[in-house]
Design an enzyme around this catalytic site. Structure first.
Site, PDB file in Angstrom:
ATOM      1  CB  SER A  70      17.054  -4.115   7.636  1.00 33.66           C
ATOM      2  OG  SER A  70      17.664  -2.998   8.251  1.00 33.66           O
ATOM      3  CG  ASN A  88       7.728  -4.398   0.899  1.00 30.14           C
ATOM      4  OD1 ASN A  88       8.757  -3.717   0.893  1.00 30.14           O
ATOM      5  ND2 ASN A  88       6.542  -3.879   1.198  1.00 30.14           N
ATOM      6  CE1 TYR A  95      12.587  -3.813  10.779  1.00 24.70           C
ATOM      7  CE2 TYR A  95      14.875  -3.103  10.942  1.00 24.70           C
ATOM      8  CZ  TYR A  95      13.711  -3.245  10.202  1.00 24.70           C
ATOM      9  OH  TYR A  95      13.670  -2.809   8.895  1.00 24.70           O
ATOM     10  CB  ALA A  96      18.919  -6.110  14.483  1.00 24.63           C
ATOM     11  CB  SER A 120      -0.938   0.010   1.209  1.00 25.84           C
ATOM     12  OG  SER A 120      -0.196   0.012   2.412  1.00 25.84           O
TER      13      SER A 120
HETATM   14  N1  LIG Z   1      12.654   2.499   5.039  1.00 21.06           N
HETATM   15  C1  LIG Z   1      13.877   2.100   5.327  1.00 21.06           C
HETATM   16  O1  LIG Z   1      14.806   2.910   5.510  1.00 21.06           O
HETATM   17  C2  LIG Z   1      14.203   0.624   5.396  1.00 21.06           C
HETATM   18  C3  LIG Z   1      15.538   0.249   5.571  1.00 21.06           C
HETATM   19  C4  LIG Z   1      15.853  -1.104   5.591  1.00 21.06           C
HETATM   20  C5  LIG Z   1      14.870  -2.058   5.432  1.00 21.06           C
HETATM   21  N2  LIG Z   1      13.572  -1.661   5.265  1.00 21.06           N
HETATM   22  C6  LIG Z   1      12.576  -2.712   5.062  1.00 21.06           C
HETATM   23  O2  LIG Z   1      11.949  -2.473   3.811  1.00 21.06           O
HETATM   24  C7  LIG Z   1      10.606  -2.978   3.837  1.00 21.06           C
HETATM   25  C8  LIG Z   1       9.641  -1.893   3.356  1.00 21.06           C
HETATM   26  O3  LIG Z   1       9.794  -0.767   4.196  1.00 21.06           O
HETATM   27  P1  LIG Z   1       9.054   0.631   3.913  1.00 21.06           P
HETATM   28  O4  LIG Z   1       9.936   1.671   4.482  1.00 21.06           O
HETATM   29  O5  LIG Z   1       8.622   0.706   2.497  1.00 21.06           O
HETATM   30  O6  LIG Z   1       7.780   0.461   4.894  1.00 21.06           O
HETATM   31  P2  LIG Z   1       6.455   1.336   5.033  1.00 21.06           P
HETATM   32  O7  LIG Z   1       6.479   2.539   4.142  1.00 21.06           O
HETATM   33  O8  LIG Z   1       6.271   1.529   6.509  1.00 21.06           O
HETATM   34  O9  LIG Z   1       5.314   0.334   4.469  1.00 21.06           O
HETATM   35  C9  LIG Z   1       5.083  -0.882   5.134  1.00 21.06           C
HETATM   36  C10 LIG Z   1       3.996  -1.682   4.438  1.00 21.06           C
HETATM   37  O10 LIG Z   1       3.754  -2.851   5.225  1.00 21.06           O
HETATM   38  C11 LIG Z   1       2.375  -2.849   5.667  1.00 21.06           C
HETATM   39  N3  LIG Z   1       2.297  -3.335   7.041  1.00 21.06           N
HETATM   40  C12 LIG Z   1       2.817  -2.774   8.158  1.00 21.06           C
HETATM   41  N4  LIG Z   1       2.493  -3.505   9.230  1.00 21.06           N
HETATM   42  C13 LIG Z   1       1.749  -4.544   8.785  1.00 21.06           C
HETATM   43  C14 LIG Z   1       1.104  -5.642   9.432  1.00 21.06           C
HETATM   44  N5  LIG Z   1       1.158  -5.813  10.757  1.00 21.06           N
HETATM   45  N6  LIG Z   1       0.433  -6.526   8.666  1.00 21.06           N
HETATM   46  C15 LIG Z   1       0.346  -6.376   7.320  1.00 21.06           C
HETATM   47  N7  LIG Z   1       0.938  -5.357   6.662  1.00 21.06           N
HETATM   48  C16 LIG Z   1       1.621  -4.449   7.391  1.00 21.06           C
HETATM   49  C17 LIG Z   1       1.947  -1.384   5.587  1.00 21.06           C
HETATM   50  O11 LIG Z   1       0.529  -1.253   5.443  1.00 21.06           O
HETATM   51  P3  LIG Z   1      -0.448  -1.080   6.730  1.00 21.06           P
HETATM   52  O12 LIG Z   1       0.271  -0.183   7.691  1.00 21.06           O
HETATM   53  O13 LIG Z   1      -1.708  -0.486   6.169  1.00 21.06           O
HETATM   54  O14 LIG Z   1      -0.680  -2.457   7.276  1.00 21.06           O
HETATM   55  C18 LIG Z   1       2.672  -0.957   4.323  1.00 21.06           C
HETATM   56  O15 LIG Z   1       1.964  -1.388   3.192  1.00 21.06           O
HETATM   57  C19 LIG Z   1      10.365  -3.437   5.283  1.00 21.06           C
HETATM   58  O16 LIG Z   1      10.573  -4.828   5.384  1.00 21.06           O
HETATM   59  C20 LIG Z   1      11.458  -2.724   6.081  1.00 21.06           C
HETATM   60  O17 LIG Z   1      11.797  -3.422   7.258  1.00 21.06           O
HETATM   61  C21 LIG Z   1      13.213  -0.345   5.246  1.00 21.06           C
END
Ligand SMILES: NC(=O)c1ccc[n+]([C@@H]2O[C@H](COP(=O)([O-])OP(=O)(O)OC[C@H]3O[C@@H](n4cnc5c(N)ncnc54)[C@H](OP(=O)(O)O)[C@@H]3O)[C@@H](O)[C@H]2O)c1
Length: 255
Positions: free
Chosen positions: A150, A98, A163-164, A25
């Site tokens: 990550s 993801n 988380y780590a 989303s």
């Molecule tokens: N952003 C960074 O700097 C970063 C760095 C390293 C790794 N990552 C990893 O990259 C991936 C994507 O991150 P992002 O930054 O794009 O995240 P984001 O913008 O927070 O989006 C997270 C997505 O996951 C869904 N989600 C969250 N909690 C959920 C739950 N309990 N059940 C089902 N769906 C859920 C959210 O929708 P809803 O909230 O509506 O459920 C949303 O669609 C993640 O695995 C994160 O750990 C991110």
């Protein structure tokens, strides 16, 4: 799992490939949904609640897009989601684990319930979803799994211990699963992003942001398209001999 809000549309009887993207989303998941649809895939995704993006795509592209509500906190419900995708599209060729949840708190004061939730949502849930999707892939002659890890899995940072641990677990899962599924023509890789702009990093303080930029050779955070580019590489035939690996995309912060 709540299925009442499932997007509507005819069951497609075509041979376009099918991607399952968890958390499509917003952030990286949304970028992947958009780009895979552009490339001609059918795409299924879940998150906890519809937003304008998933609602609009479900209305505009019922032949190619499927959304249902599901929660990483209830890993068993993800089997139901995978079954719904198979009923709707008839196959699964790609899974991107993801969706992830970050909670920052120092270890000594983190409640056991919170630790349990972080491990469940970031590790158990993707493992369960992978099992359900990989079984479908074996019946279809192969596929690809990409686990979004990550840099927290490979470098120490304060305040993110559970988380780590979950993300490091995901990388270990990737390697062993690649050994098991290679014989089924299924490739399994981890994508290891550094900091990139999304809702997850929206609350990073300006001081921490400056610190990250200072420590990053490229001098900035990434954007979702740069991370999506790397995921799409791992899903494409350009990486057809790559499996069991962790690809770090972080502007050099861990080098
Ligand atoms: N952003 C960074 O700097 C970063 C760095 C390293 C790794 N990552 C990893 O990259 C991936 C994507 O991150 P992002 O930054 O794009 O995240 P984001 O913008 O927070 O989006 C997270 C997505 O996951 C869904 N989600 C969250 N909690 C959920 C739950 N309990 N059940 C089902 N769906 C859920 C959210 O929708 P809803 O909230 O509506 O459920 C949303 O669609 C993640 O695995 C994160 O750990 C991110």
């Amino acid at each position: 799992m709540t299925t009442a809000q499932e997007s509507t549309g005819e069951t497609a009887a075509d041979d376009r490939k099918v991607a399952v993207i968890s958390g499509g989303s917003k952030g990286l998941g949304r970028a992947l949904v958009e780009r895979l649809l552009e490339e001609g895939w059918r795409v299924a995704t879940f998150c906890r609640a519809q937003n304008d993006f998933t609602r609009t795509i479900a209305e505009d592209r019922p032949d190619a897009f499927f959304w249902a509500a599901a929660d990483l906190g209830e890993p068993q419900s993800l089997r139901t989601f995978a079954r719904s995708v198979t009923e709707r599209f008839g196959r699964i060729d790609l899974l991107v684990n993801n969706a992830g949840v970050l909670h920052q708190e120092l270890f000594l004061t983190t409640a056991p319930k919170q630790i349990d939730a972080l491990i469940t949502k970031n590790l158990t849930a993707p493992i369960m979803l992978t099992q359900a999707c990989a079984r479908v892939m074996t019946r279809g002659g192969g596929g690809t799994v990409v686990n979004i890890s990550s840099i927290n899995a490979i470098r120490g940072y304060r305040g993110v211990t559970a988380y780590a641990a979950a993300k490091a677990g995901l990388d270990g899962f990737t390697r062993s699963l690649a050994r098991e599924l290679g014989a089924f023509n299924i490739r399994v890789n981890s994508l290891v992003p550094g900091f990139f702009d999304s809702d997850m990093t929206a609350e990073v303080t300006s001081t921490n942001r400056e610190r990250i930029q200072r420590r990053t050779p490229l001098g900035r955070l990434g954007n979702v398209d740069e991370i999506a580019d790397a995921v799409l590489f791992l899903t494409s035939s350009r990486s057809s001999f790559v499996t069991g690996q962790s690809l770090v995309i972080d502007g050099g912060i861990t080098c």
